[in-house]
Motif scaffolding. Structure first.
Motif, PDB file in Angstrom:
ATOM      1  N   SER A 173       0.807  -1.222   0.000  1.00 19.90           N
ATOM      2  CA  SER A 173       0.000   0.000   0.000  1.00 19.90           C
ATOM      3  C   SER A 173       0.840   1.271   0.000  1.00 19.90           C
ATOM      4  CB  SER A 173      -0.925   0.018   1.221  1.00 19.90           C
ATOM      5  OG  SER A 173      -0.172  -0.074   2.426  1.00 19.90           O
ATOM      6  N   SER A 174       2.133   1.185   0.328  1.00 16.36           N
ATOM      7  CA  SER A 174       3.014   2.355   0.367  1.00 16.36           C
ATOM      8  C   SER A 174       4.303   2.034  -0.364  1.00 16.36           C
ATOM      9  CB  SER A 174       3.324   2.757   1.814  1.00 16.36           C
ATOM     10  OG  SER A 174       2.139   3.050   2.525  1.00 16.36           O
ATOM     11  N   ASN A 175       5.024   3.087  -0.712  1.00 19.79           N
ATOM     12  CA  ASN A 175       6.293   2.918  -1.420  1.00 19.79           C
ATOM     13  C   ASN A 175       7.457   3.145  -0.463  1.00 19.79           C
ATOM     14  OD1 ASN A 175       5.204   2.428  -4.022  1.00 19.79           O
ATOM     15  ND2 ASN A 175       4.800   4.617  -4.265  1.00 19.79           N
ATOM     16  N   PHE A 176       8.390   2.210  -0.421  1.00 20.01           N
ATOM     17  CA  PHE A 176       9.596   2.319   0.401  1.00 20.01           C
ATOM     18  C   PHE A 176      10.821   2.104  -0.479  1.00 20.01           C
ATOM     19  CE2 PHE A 176       6.249   0.904   3.304  1.00 20.01           C
ATOM     20  CZ  PHE A 176       6.367   1.828   4.317  1.00 20.01           C
ATOM     21  N   ASP A 177      11.907   2.725  -0.071  1.00 20.28           N
ATOM     22  CA  ASP A 177      13.161   2.568  -0.796  1.00 20.28           C
ATOM     23  C   ASP A 177      14.035   1.481  -0.192  1.00 20.28           C
ATOM     24  OD1 ASP A 177      12.770   4.859  -2.650  1.00 20.28           O
ATOM     25  OD2 ASP A 177      12.891   6.043  -0.811  1.00 20.28           O
ATOM     26  N   ILE A 178      14.062   1.411   1.171  1.00 18.78           N
ATOM     27  CA  ILE A 178      14.898   0.409   1.835  1.00 18.78           C
ATOM     28  C   ILE A 178      14.090  -0.274   2.931  1.00 18.78           C
ATOM     29  CG2 ILE A 178      17.025   1.687   1.340  1.00 18.78           C
ATOM     30  CD1 ILE A 178      17.057   2.613   4.238  1.00 18.78           C
ATOM     31  N   ALA A 179      14.500  -1.489   3.256  1.00 16.39           N
ATOM     32  CA  ALA A 179      13.870  -2.225   4.367  1.00 16.39           C
ATOM     33  C   ALA A 179      14.979  -2.841   5.209  1.00 16.39           C
ATOM     34  CB  ALA A 179      12.922  -3.299   3.834  1.00 16.39           C
ATOM     35  N   ILE A 180      14.906  -2.633   6.546  1.00 17.08           N
ATOM     36  CA  ILE A 180      15.860  -3.224   7.497  1.00 17.08           C
ATOM     37  C   ILE A 180      15.063  -4.231   8.316  1.00 17.08           C
ATOM     38  CG2 ILE A 180      17.465  -2.734   9.368  1.00 17.08           C
ATOM     39  CD1 ILE A 180      17.572   0.186   8.241  1.00 17.08           C
ATOM     40  N   VAL A 181      15.393  -5.505   8.172  1.00 17.85           N
ATOM     41  CA  VAL A 181      14.525  -6.583   8.654  1.00 17.85           C
ATOM     42  C   VAL A 181      15.262  -7.450   9.672  1.00 17.85           C
ATOM     43  CG1 VAL A 181      13.082  -8.531   7.922  1.00 17.85           C
ATOM     44  CG2 VAL A 181      13.429  -6.584   6.371  1.00 17.85           C
TER      45      VAL A 181
ATOM     46  N   ASN B 157      14.708 -13.450   6.451  1.00 15.05           N
ATOM     47  CA  ASN B 157      15.226 -13.761   5.113  1.00 15.05           C
ATOM     48  C   ASN B 157      14.104 -14.140   4.151  1.00 15.05           C
ATOM     49  OD1 ASN B 157      14.959 -16.206   6.668  1.00 15.05           O
ATOM     50  ND2 ASN B 157      16.039 -17.273   5.018  1.00 15.05           N
ATOM     51  N   ILE B 158      13.026 -14.750   4.689  1.00 13.50           N
ATOM     52  CA  ILE B 158      11.871 -15.096   3.835  1.00 13.50           C
ATOM     53  C   ILE B 158      11.193 -13.821   3.345  1.00 13.50           C
ATOM     54  CG2 ILE B 158       9.683 -16.316   3.732  1.00 13.50           C
ATOM     55  CD1 ILE B 158      12.145 -18.109   4.023  1.00 13.50           C
ATOM     56  N   LEU B 159      11.059 -12.816   4.231  1.00  9.48           N
ATOM     57  CA  LEU B 159      10.461 -11.544   3.829  1.00  9.48           C
ATOM     58  C   LEU B 159      11.324 -10.874   2.747  1.00  9.48           C
ATOM     59  CD1 LEU B 159       8.428  -9.238   4.085  1.00  9.48           C
ATOM     60  CD2 LEU B 159       9.782  -8.356   6.008  1.00  9.48           C
ATOM     61  N   CYS B 160      12.647 -10.925   2.934  1.00 15.33           N
ATOM     62  CA  CYS B 160      13.528 -10.334   1.914  1.00 15.33           C
ATOM     63  C   CYS B 160      13.318 -10.990   0.549  1.00 15.33           C
ATOM     64  CB  CYS B 160      14.996 -10.484   2.329  1.00 15.33           C
ATOM     65  SG  CYS B 160      15.457  -9.433   3.728  1.00 15.33           S
ATOM     66  N   ARG B 161      13.147 -12.300   0.539  1.00 14.21           N
ATOM     67  CA  ARG B 161      12.916 -13.011  -0.717  1.00 14.21           C
ATOM     68  C   ARG B 161      11.575 -12.606  -1.328  1.00 14.21           C
ATOM     69  NH1 ARG B 161      13.431 -17.890   0.981  1.00 14.21           N
ATOM     70  NH2 ARG B 161      15.646 -18.059   0.491  1.00 14.21           N
ATOM     71  N   GLN B 162      10.528 -12.471  -0.484  1.00 15.41           N
ATOM     72  CA  GLN B 162       9.218 -12.058  -0.993  1.00 15.41           C
ATOM     73  C   GLN B 162       9.277 -10.664  -1.627  1.00 15.41           C
ATOM     74  OE1 GLN B 162       6.949 -12.537   2.669  1.00 15.41           O
ATOM     75  NE2 GLN B 162       5.735 -14.175   1.707  1.00 15.41           N
ATOM     76  N   LEU B 163       9.986  -9.763  -0.946  1.00 14.14           N
ATOM     77  CA  LEU B 163      10.098  -8.404  -1.488  1.00 14.14           C
ATOM     78  C   LEU B 163      10.874  -8.404  -2.809  1.00 14.14           C
ATOM     79  CD1 LEU B 163      10.889  -6.409   1.794  1.00 14.14           C
ATOM     80  CD2 LEU B 163       8.695  -6.556   0.594  1.00 14.14           C
ATOM     81  N   ARG B 164      11.885  -9.219  -2.897  1.00 14.37           N
ATOM     82  CA  ARG B 164      12.682  -9.294  -4.121  1.00 14.37           C
ATOM     83  C   ARG B 164      11.874  -9.852  -5.293  1.00 14.37           C
ATOM     84  NH1 ARG B 164      16.976 -13.934  -4.155  1.00 14.37           N
ATOM     85  NH2 ARG B 164      14.986 -15.024  -4.423  1.00 14.37           N
ATOM     86  N   ASP B 165      11.036 -10.847  -5.005  1.00 14.64           N
ATOM     87  CA  ASP B 165      10.325 -11.558  -6.076  1.00 14.64           C
ATOM     88  C   ASP B 165       8.989 -10.931  -6.448  1.00 14.64           C
ATOM     89  OD1 ASP B 165      12.447 -13.279  -6.054  1.00 14.64           O
ATOM     90  OD2 ASP B 165      11.445 -14.805  -4.825  1.00 14.64           O
ATOM     91  N   THR B 166       8.549  -9.903  -5.701  1.00 15.19           N
ATOM     92  CA  THR B 166       7.273  -9.240  -6.007  1.00 15.19           C
ATOM     93  C   THR B 166       7.554  -8.008  -6.865  1.00 15.19           C
ATOM     94  OG1 THR B 166       6.342  -9.998  -3.914  1.00 15.19           O
ATOM     95  CG2 THR B 166       5.221  -8.164  -5.036  1.00 15.19           C
ATOM     96  N   PRO B 167       6.945  -7.888  -8.050  1.00 13.26           N
ATOM     97  CA  PRO B 167       7.256  -6.764  -8.959  1.00 13.26           C
ATOM     98  C   PRO B 167       7.147  -5.400  -8.297  1.00 13.26           C
ATOM     99  CG  PRO B 167       5.927  -8.394 -10.092  1.00 13.26           C
ATOM    100  CD  PRO B 167       5.981  -8.829  -8.657  1.00 13.26           C
ATOM    101  N   LYS B 168       6.125  -5.188  -7.467  1.00 17.68           N
ATOM    102  CA  LYS B 168       5.932  -3.859  -6.885  1.00 17.68           C
ATOM    103  C   LYS B 168       7.053  -3.480  -5.932  1.00 17.68           C
ATOM    104  CE  LYS B 168       2.437  -0.960  -4.651  1.00 17.68           C
ATOM    105  NZ  LYS B 168       3.437  -0.183  -3.918  1.00 17.68           N
ATOM    106  N   THR B 169       7.692  -4.478  -5.312  1.00 19.41           N
ATOM    107  CA  THR B 169       8.714  -4.192  -4.298  1.00 19.41           C
ATOM    108  C   THR B 169      10.114  -4.639  -4.713  1.00 19.41           C
ATOM    109  OG1 THR B 169       8.202  -6.311  -3.236  1.00 19.41           O
ATOM    110  CG2 THR B 169       7.040  -4.354  -2.423  1.00 19.41           C
ATOM    111  N   SER B 170      10.255  -5.076  -5.956  1.00 17.14           N
ATOM    112  CA  SER B 170      11.549  -5.636  -6.368  1.00 17.14           C
ATOM    113  C   SER B 170      12.659  -4.589  -6.383  1.00 17.14           C
ATOM    114  CB  SER B 170      11.417  -6.269  -7.760  1.00 17.14           C
ATOM    115  OG  SER B 170      10.990  -5.294  -8.700  1.00 17.14           O
ATOM    116  N   HIS B 171      12.263  -3.291  -6.408  1.00 18.73           N
ATOM    117  CA  HIS B 171      13.271  -2.233  -6.433  1.00 18.73           C
ATOM    118  C   HIS B 171      13.868  -1.966  -5.055  1.00 18.73           C
ATOM    119  CE1 HIS B 171       9.681  -0.198  -4.944  1.00 18.73           C
ATOM    120  NE2 HIS B 171      10.492   0.718  -4.412  1.00 18.73           N
ATOM    121  N   MET B 172      13.215  -2.459  -3.981  1.00 16.71           N
ATOM    122  CA  MET B 172      13.653  -2.116  -2.625  1.00 16.71           C
ATOM    123  C   MET B 172      15.010  -2.741  -2.296  1.00 16.71           C
ATOM    124  SD  MET B 172      10.046  -2.441  -0.517  1.00 16.71           S
ATOM    125  CE  MET B 172      10.884  -2.187   1.055  1.00 16.71           C
ATOM    126  N   VAL B 173      15.821  -1.957  -1.545  1.00 16.41           N
ATOM    127  CA  VAL B 173      17.110  -2.450  -1.079  1.00 16.41           C
ATOM    128  C   VAL B 173      16.902  -2.963   0.349  1.00 16.41           C
ATOM    129  CG1 VAL B 173      19.523  -1.860  -0.621  1.00 16.41           C
ATOM    130  CG2 VAL B 173      18.284  -0.741  -2.505  1.00 16.41           C
TER     131      VAL B 173
END
Length: 858
Positions: A181-189, A199-215
């Protein structure tokens, strides 16, 4: 209504494009000065009043143009869609257009795409919205994910204090929902969380088109190799430790931020370039090294009619739209030019091919193929294409027009002469004999003059049909012009040549022409010239047939005569020498007369205020022409002993054969210059257009006459326009370019006459620095009834305007033609509807300037 500001210094280009925009219901304001345009923008800085701006790229850099371009790059004008029109894609133009948002670059050659390009720039489906913030100092948005409230409070404070816009989540599920629902640039997990690990959340963010840009980075209290390995494998760029110093933590976050900012800039640049690509009127698509489509711009679907839901990415072009490739390649690369371009690392231009529309119908396209290279290696290609179906249709029509007579639909003189040349060459290697029949009607002038041109035209059509009926399939019939026809009979027996030829005279003798319930007897004379292995040249064969036809006329008409070299050569010599003597006498004794036919600017003519009567337009224009643009074409006539005028087509062929055309051209120029001062008292703005033959293109005497007039008699060189026919210019292309270049230095102008009558027109036009294009009358005379002629006239007019040239329509014979030419945007008109050529009156007491005279023929 959409408001457009159009900025262009060239009057011709302004006229052409403003008409096109106005026809498409745009409200167009025009500025011809870059300085005035810059001033206008400065005065309306707070409240821009235009929806879009079209600017002709300045050819010379000036302070005013720099100010204008700078204003268009700054707020509030930087969000207004701009189309740049340029004659070429130079680096400065490309750089300015590519750096500015919502900007399209269009070549003047493609100015007809302006409306489509405007639509795409201003339509959100095609263009990138203008509110993209490219400010790299915009705060980075951070998401902190940790199931520990203490950790969330601590690290959130550090991030906010460092200037990051920060939100927190207590679980992987909550974090993923917030990212949707919101746009983020980085995520610290946090790595160790209940239910779903970090690490599972990091993989989900990487593999989802809307969030694939997040570092992403992992935050943990435990230093374990498995934690670090799993984190990096899931897409995290770093692994942070909760017990390390705050400065080290912020340094790691700063590194993540730099990566995020770089990704943001890359994405913004991609969107900007995508916007530019989307605004291009040509279809553009890319392929990878395997030939699979990697991207397409909206114009691809628009041109090919492909629905947006039809998948193109990942398919082979040959599967979805490129189903026919040229077969001119060798067998190894025959399947596609794209593969050849990539294999040879070579850009290919103007490659013609056939694509398929979504409904399966073929569309002819022209492609440019550019290999894409990364680190020196070709990784794919970009292909730009445009629809050339209409151009091909026009080219085919021009081919037909170039080889056929528009009235009778028979082959014309141009085709006939080429065919005759091939036949003469063929028979040099054969024992066969062919024959050329030169047919001249006996009573055509009487019918044409007494009953009218419509009757004369109908007679020519019916004569062509009658002759065609008696023709064998292997033979050829052509109309040479006027009432003259020619037939080539193949494989004829010399002993029966007269009978085979006289059949066609009998066809004419048996034919009765009926018009308006009256019947007329039609006869003709036929001159026959054998064609065999001893025929020297096609010109000799045609001359022999012409001589035989003249002998047939002198025998009393309705006669067939076969050329006999032993008997007829003396007759021919006497005829030719007689004409040459008359021409020499006319040159030495001023036996010629100059007639003038006005050429009027259409801008000064309102067709709604005219009548259908010929001559009325000229009377009105003449009475009010003191300050109006006006051109007279200068036409030569020969005086005969009976006080009658002889048209040039009667004596020009002899003049050409005796190389007397330079003397005649000199005579016309000298006598025009003698009278020009008086002519311009009647018509102050008048210019005079003088026809030149091919034999005069290398003449230094013309230049001497002109220089003398300029230096010693105050001639304004801009008053003189030299006309060269298109066929003459193409046949003597190098001489024409050299001669035109010399005369332009002195300020004279040039016109290309009979444009469109030769098929090489378009390819040579840009190499001839002429100011005027005279559209061949065969396209103009029937545009009221023939949509294809209208399209050809319009296309020639648009091409000429795109090259900065003005157009003249010849053979304008009625009011309806004037109206259509006005709608097409033609600049000038000439023809019998205005007035027939006539002799401008001269008072007896005029003192003529004494110009240098040319050598008189001996």
């Amino acid at each position: 209504m959409t408001r457009i500001l159009f900025i262009e210094s060239s009057a011709t280009l302004r006229h052409a494009l403003s008409k096109q925009l106005q026809y498409s219901d745009y409200d167009v304001s025009i500025e011809d000065s870059y300085e005035m345009a810059a001033t206008y923008l400065a005065e309306h800085e707070k409240t821009p009043t235009y929806d879009s701006i079209v600017i002709g790229w300045p050819t010379i850099a000036q302070a005013a143009t720099d100010e204008l371009l700078a204003a268009l790059s700054e707020s509030p004008f930087d969000q207004i869609p701009v189309i740049v029109l340029s004659h070429e894609t130079d680096p400065a133009t490309m750089e300015w257009a590519s750096q500015r948002n919502r900007t399209a670059l269009l070549l003047w050659d493609n100015h007809q795409d302006i409306v489509h390009t405007l639509h795409m720039l201003m339509n959100s489906d095609y263009a990138i919205e203008g509110n993209i913030n490219e400010d790299t100092d915009e705060p980075v948005r951070a998401l902190l994910v940790d199931d520990s409230p203490t950790a969330r409070v601590k690290f959130r404070k550090l991030l906010i204090h460092a200037g990051y816009v920060t939100e927190t989540a207590s679980s992987a599920e909550e974090a993923f929902e917030k990212c949707q629902s919101s746009n983020f640039d980085i995520a610290i997990v946090d790595y160790f969380m209940p239910v779903v690990a970090g690490n599972i959340l990091c993989r989900q963010l990487r593999d989802t088109p809307k969030t694939s840009h997040m570092v992403t980075a992992i935050l943990t209290s435990t230093y374990l190799d498995s934690v670090i390995t799993n984190s990096l494998a899931s897409g995290a760029v770093d692994c942070m430790f909760k017990n390390e110093s705050n400065d080290l933590f912020l340094a790691r976050v700063a590194a993540m931020s730099r990566t995020a900012r770089m990704a943001r800039r890359t994405e913004l640049e991609r969107q900007r370039l995508d916007g530019i690509l989307s605004s291009v009127g040509d279809g553009v698509y890319g392929v990878d090294r395997d030939g699979l489509i990697t991207f397409v711009n909206p114009a691809v679907r628009h041109i090919l009619g492909i629905d947006k839901d039809v998948p193109l990415i990942g398919n082979m072009p040959s599967k979805v739209f490129h189903y026919i490739c040229p077969t001119t390649l060798n067998s190894k690369n025959r399947h596609c030019y794209v593969k050849q371009a990539m294999d040879n690392d070579q850009t290919l231009y103007a490659i013609e091919s056939i694509f398929a529309r979504s409904d399966g119908s073929p569309i002819q396209v022209e492609q440019t193929i550019l290999p894409l290279k990364v680190d020196g290696q070709v990784t794919g290609a970009v292909i730009a294409f445009r629809d050339i179906s209409m151009r091909k249709l026009l080219e085919e029509e021009l081919k037909w027009q170039a080889n056929h007579d528009p009235l009778t639909k028979l082959l014309n003189r141009n085709y006939f002469e080429n065919y005759l040349s091939e036949e003469v060459q063929r028979l040099k290697r054969s024992k066969e004999q062919s024959a050329l029949l030169y047919i001249d009607l006996d009573r055509f002038k009487y019918i044409n003059d007494t009953i009218g041109h419509a009757a004369g035209d109908q007679l020519l059509i019916e004569i062509g049909e009658q002759l065609q009926k008696r023709l064998r399939k292997a033979d050829l019939l052509a109309r040479l012009g006027g009432d003259e026809f020619a037939i080539i009979l193949h494989n004829v027996n010399p002993d029966s040549l007269f009978e085979a030829s006289d059949v066609f005279r009998q066809v004419l003798d048996d034919y009765k022409f009926t018009y308006n319930s009256r019947t007329y007897q039609i006869n003709g004379c036929i001159g026959v010239a054998p064609i065999n292995e001893f025929s020297a040249t096609p010109g000799e064969v045609l001359a022999n047939a012409d001589i035989a036809c003249n002998i047939a006329k002198n025998k009393g008409r309705n006669t067939t005569h076969i050329y006999n070299v032993d008997q007829d050569d003396k007759v021919s010599m006497d005829m030719e020498l007689g004409w040459s003597i008359r021409l020499s006498q006319a040159l030495s004794g001023d036996g010629f007369t100059l007639h003038h036919q006005p050429i009027l600017p259409l801008d000064d003519i309102n067709p709604d205020q005219l009548t259908t009567d010929s001559g009325v337009l000229w009377e009105k224009f003449r009475d009010s022409s003191s300050d109006k643009d006006l051109i007279f074409e200068v036409l030569i006539r020969m005086n005969n002993p009976h006080g009658e005028l002889i048209a040039p087509n009667a004596f020009i062929p002899t003049a050409e054969r005796f190389n007397m055309m330079p003397d005649i051209d000199n005579w016309v120029l000298r006598n025009t210059l003698k009278n020009i001062t008086y002519y311009q008292r009647q018509f102050p703005q008048a210019r005079f257009s003088i026809n030149l033959s091919g034999q005069s293109l290398g003449s230094t005497e013309l230049i001497d006459i002109l220089i003398d007039a300029i230096e010693n008699h105050s001639l304004q060189p801009g008053s003189i326009i030299f006309e060269i026919t298109e066929s003459c210019a193409i046949a003597h292309l190098d001489e024409a370019r050299h001669f035109i270049g010399q005369m332009l230095v002195y300020g004279c102008n040039f016109a290309l006459d009979d444009f469109g009558s030769g098929y090489c027109s378009f390819s040579h036009l840009k190499n001839l620095p002429v100011e005027y294009i005279k559209i061949d009358g065969l396209f103009v005379k029937d545009i009221v009834n023939d949509p294809m002629d209208r399209e050809i006239v319009s296309s020639i007019n648009n091409i000429a305007h795109s090259l900065g040239m003005k157009t003249v329509a010849e053979f304008v014979e009625d009011l309806e033609t004037v109206k259509l030419l006005k709608k097409c945007g033609v600049d000038y008109i000439q023809g019998y509807y205005i007035t027939k050529p006539y002799e401008l009156s001269m008072p007896d007491n005029v003192v003529h300037a004494d110009f240098k005279s040319g050598n008189k023929p001996g």
